[in-house]
Design an enzyme around this catalytic site. Structure first.
Site, PDB file in Angstrom:
ATOM      1  N   ARG A   1       0.849  -1.191   0.000  1.00 14.16           N
ATOM      2  CA  ARG A   1       0.000   0.000   0.000  1.00 14.16           C
ATOM      3  C   ARG A   1       0.888   1.247   0.000  1.00 14.16           C
ATOM      4  O   ARG A   1       1.312   1.725   1.055  1.00 14.16           O
ATOM      5  CB  ARG A   1      -0.931  -0.036   1.222  1.00 14.16           C
ATOM      6  CG  ARG A   1      -2.071  -1.042   1.097  1.00 14.16           C
ATOM      7  CD  ARG A   1      -3.094  -0.647   0.023  1.00 14.16           C
ATOM      8  NE  ARG A   1      -3.731   0.606   0.350  1.00 14.16           N
ATOM      9  CZ  ARG A   1      -4.933   0.723   0.931  1.00 14.16           C
ATOM     10  NH1 ARG A   1      -5.642  -0.350   1.209  1.00 14.16           N
ATOM     11  NH2 ARG A   1      -5.439   1.913   1.193  1.00 14.16           N
TER      12      ARG A   1
ATOM     13  N   HIS B   1     -14.878  -0.129  -5.199  1.00  9.46           N
ATOM     14  CA  HIS B   1     -15.203  -0.251  -3.768  1.00  9.46           C
ATOM     15  C   HIS B   1     -16.487   0.508  -3.460  1.00  9.46           C
ATOM     16  O   HIS B   1     -16.595   1.685  -3.766  1.00  9.46           O
ATOM     17  CB  HIS B   1     -14.062   0.299  -2.901  1.00  9.46           C
ATOM     18  CG  HIS B   1     -12.778  -0.447  -3.082  1.00  9.46           C
ATOM     19  ND1 HIS B   1     -11.972  -0.263  -4.183  1.00  9.46           N
ATOM     20  CD2 HIS B   1     -12.169  -1.387  -2.312  1.00  9.46           C
ATOM     21  CE1 HIS B   1     -10.920  -1.063  -4.078  1.00  9.46           C
ATOM     22  NE2 HIS B   1     -11.013  -1.752  -2.952  1.00  9.46           N
TER      23      HIS B   1
ATOM     24  N   LYS C   1     -11.984  -6.778  -9.578  1.00 10.76           N
ATOM     25  CA  LYS C   1     -12.105  -6.730  -8.115  1.00 10.76           C
ATOM     26  C   LYS C   1     -13.307  -5.877  -7.723  1.00 10.76           C
ATOM     27  O   LYS C   1     -13.400  -4.713  -8.111  1.00 10.76           O
ATOM     28  CB  LYS C   1     -10.849  -6.151  -7.460  1.00 10.76           C
ATOM     29  CG  LYS C   1     -11.011  -6.082  -5.926  1.00 10.76           C
ATOM     30  CD  LYS C   1      -9.846  -5.414  -5.206  1.00 10.76           C
ATOM     31  CE  LYS C   1     -10.148  -5.320  -3.712  1.00 10.76           C
ATOM     32  NZ  LYS C   1      -9.195  -4.469  -2.991  1.00 10.76           N
TER      33      LYS C   1
ATOM     34  N   ARG D   1     -14.838 -13.591   2.824  1.00 11.78           N
ATOM     35  CA  ARG D   1     -13.371 -13.638   2.840  1.00 11.78           C
ATOM     36  C   ARG D   1     -12.852 -15.060   3.094  1.00 11.78           C
ATOM     37  O   ARG D   1     -11.680 -15.338   2.895  1.00 11.78           O
ATOM     38  CB  ARG D   1     -12.843 -12.679   3.909  1.00 11.78           C
ATOM     39  CG  ARG D   1     -13.271 -11.224   3.635  1.00 11.78           C
ATOM     40  CD  ARG D   1     -12.820 -10.285   4.725  1.00 11.78           C
ATOM     41  NE  ARG D   1     -13.186  -8.899   4.444  1.00 11.78           N
ATOM     42  CZ  ARG D   1     -12.524  -8.099   3.615  1.00 11.78           C
ATOM     43  NH1 ARG D   1     -11.470  -8.556   2.959  1.00 11.78           N
ATOM     44  NH2 ARG D   1     -12.914  -6.847   3.433  1.00 11.78           N
TER      45      ARG D   1
ATOM     46  N   GLN E   1     -11.383  -7.623   7.591  1.00 13.72           N
ATOM     47  CA  GLN E   1     -10.375  -8.597   7.157  1.00 13.72           C
ATOM     48  C   GLN E   1      -9.952  -9.498   8.322  1.00 13.72           C
ATOM     49  O   GLN E   1      -9.634  -9.013   9.403  1.00 13.72           O
ATOM     50  CB  GLN E   1      -9.119  -7.880   6.615  1.00 13.72           C
ATOM     51  CG  GLN E   1      -9.341  -7.220   5.267  1.00 13.72           C
ATOM     52  CD  GLN E   1      -8.167  -6.342   4.852  1.00 13.72           C
ATOM     53  OE1 GLN E   1      -7.310  -5.991   5.657  1.00 13.72           O
ATOM     54  NE2 GLN E   1      -8.144  -5.959   3.589  1.00 13.72           N
TER      55      GLN E   1
END
Length: 517
Positions: A63, A151, A178, A216, A241
């Site tokens: 990131r 997103h 994604k 997930r 997450q």
């Protein structure tokens, strides 16, 4: 504890046919585990990347927006050179939930540079995919895969809207699609599963937030390209997450495949439950192709209706019905209560041990005054169980009305929780707490004062986090025999395991697993 209606979503064991896994275990899916690397310096990132490899990640997401002083040319070279794993570079802007707050051109230039310097994957947002492609002018290195991402931090759109979104992302030149959405209800996740399983292109479909956790884990069942697993709990690059350790060791992520049966504990809250620890380890060691997950459910009927496939095979919940099995031949649902079985047998064992009575005599509960705190599903189950064994039952609840309704149904008496302080018609009574009072994090709470505990010969607490609650500690100090919620938990787990799998419960294994807690 009523709030954690622990419902097990399980398939019956015959369907979850036993499969040999070999000592090392068989990998049943190609889904990659990607660890997000967020740090303010390249040196710290290098340490985290090495750690990601050591714990079993397949790739790292670097990131760039988390770096403080970023020099694209030298930093990207260093990161690629020092990464022990394939790299995915993301430089997320604030308008898409990241930290970068600057002009677009330097951001996109940095991503193009990463591509040229040998990155394995680049993540570019759908909104700027067209600009990025123009920047490349067709000079895309063959090694690098382009992930185009979208997103949605508000909700999860309809299947039709998601399908259109996938088409738009594909048209933007994505090698990998994604989509990350937000779950307002656990049923939202089913739409992402539907899109994932029917996708003709590699797809990452994840649902953010606690209600989206199963996306997930079960992406490995439905064919997702990758999932994210963090190095430490709470340090996440997106809400919900799990840690890589939980993915691999708790949920046995590598063993999840298209035929894996899904079981789970339904509750609200549900994250504290140790059921997944117990069942996943048992499934793995016995060789059952199943995974047991936490299910944060707001509406049980909607949940069962949404996840209607026989692959969603069995659930556990604390309530009047706490074990739900989906019959494999016709998908019909069957409900059982295993809670009180575990609790009552644990209480009987405790009484026999304290009285040195052998098993051959009738129930040691017969004729005893049995006080149940709580009038919810677990209270009802326990009251029924005690009544069946011949006990005289009293229901104590914060509101008298609820206590009275339950007492009338089972044929007992009702009092308020406040009345319990001065309630001692006789000595040698039994007390059973079925509420969540005293559960982590509120471990200093107790449903009844220490002074009132002197009239009881045995005290049981359904709360098992912590194992010894304040109620149990004070009861023991007052001379009562105590029975922990862990004993009930293991007792009901035996019965649930057998209903889920149609195999005998591995009792010694269950005891061994829970002894760690």
């Amino acid at each position: 504890m009523d709030s954690a209606s622990n419902v097990l979503l399980a398939s019956s064991p015959s369907a979850a046919a036993a499969v040999g896994m070999g000592s090392g275990g068989v990998r049943r899916n190609p889904t990659l585990i990607c660890t997000p690397i967020m740090a303010d310096s390249v040196d710290k990132m290098a340490i985290l990347m090495a750690e990601a490899k050591s714990v079993g990640a397949d790739l790292v997401e670097i990131r760039l927006d988390s770096l403080k002083d970023f020099n694209p040319n030298s930093d990207i070279k260093t990161l690629i050179l020092h990464s022990p794993l394939p790299t995915l570079f993301t430089y997320r802007p604030m308008w898409e939930g990241g930290q970068y707050n600057g002009d677009e051109k330097p951001r996109l230039d940095a991503l193009r540079l990463a591509m040229e310097l040998g990155a394995d994957y680049i993540d570019v947002e759908l909104k700027v995919a067209h600009e990025f492609n123009e920047l490349l002018r067709g000079n895309k290195p063959g090694k690098c895969k382009l992930i185009v991402s979208s997103h949605n931090y508000e909700n999860t759109p309809s299947v039709e809207e998601l399908g259109n979104l996938v088409a738009r992302i594909q048209a933007a030149g994505a090698d990998i699609v994604k989509i990350a959405t937000t779950a307002l209800d656990i049923s939202d996740v089913a739409r992402i599963f539907q899109i994932t399983v029917h996708s003709q292109v590699p797809i990452i479909g994840l649902v953010m937030g606690e209600r989206g956790l199963i996306s997930r884990i079960l992406c490995a069942k439905f064919g997702g390209y990758l999932t994210f697993g963090t190095l430490e709990s709470g340090v996440v690059s997106a809400p919900g997450q799990p840690t890589i350790k939980d993915l691999l060791d708790l949920y046995n992520f590598r063993l999840i495949g298209p035929d894996t049966k899904v079981f789970g504990i339904i509750g609200k809250p549900v994250g504290h439950s140790k059921s997944p620890v117990l069942f996943n380890e048992a499934f793995k060691s016995v060789g059952i192709n199943g995974v047991y997950v936490h299910l944060l459910v707001d509406d049980i009927a909607r949940f069962l209706q949404t996840y209607s496939s026989t692959d969603f095979a069995g659930f556990q919940s604390i309530g009047a019905v706490n074990c739900i099995i989906r019959r494999q031949n016709d998908g019909k649902l069957f409900g059982y209560n295993t809670d009180y079985v575990g609790a009552i047998s644990a209480i009987e064992e405790g009484l026999r041990a304290s009285q040195n009575v052998s098993n051959t005599v009738g129930s040691p509960l017969a004729g005893k005054l049995f006080v149940v705190i709580g009038a919810g599903g677990a209270g009802k189950a326990l009251a029924y169980g005690a009544k069946e064994k011949g006990a005289r039952v009293v229901i104590a609840n914060r509101t008298y009305e609820r206590a009275k309704v339950l007492a009338d149904i089972i044929g007992g008496d009702a009092i308020t929780l406040a009345d319990l302080e001065n309630f001692h018609p006789e000595d040698g009574m039994i007390l059973a707490n079925t509420t969540s009072i005293g559960m982590q994090p509120k471990v200093d709470e107790t449903p009844v004062s220490k002074n009132a505990l002197r009239s009881y010969s045995l005290v049981f607490d359904a709360v098992y986090t912590p194992k010894i609650t304040r109620l149990l500690r004070e009861a023991e100090e007052s001379g009562a025999k105590i029975v922990t919620g862990l004993e009930m938990f293991i007792g009901q787990a035996y019965e649930q395991f057998e209903r889920f799998t149609e195999l005998p419960a591995p009792k010694e294994l269950f005891q061994k697993i829970m002894s760690k807690y």
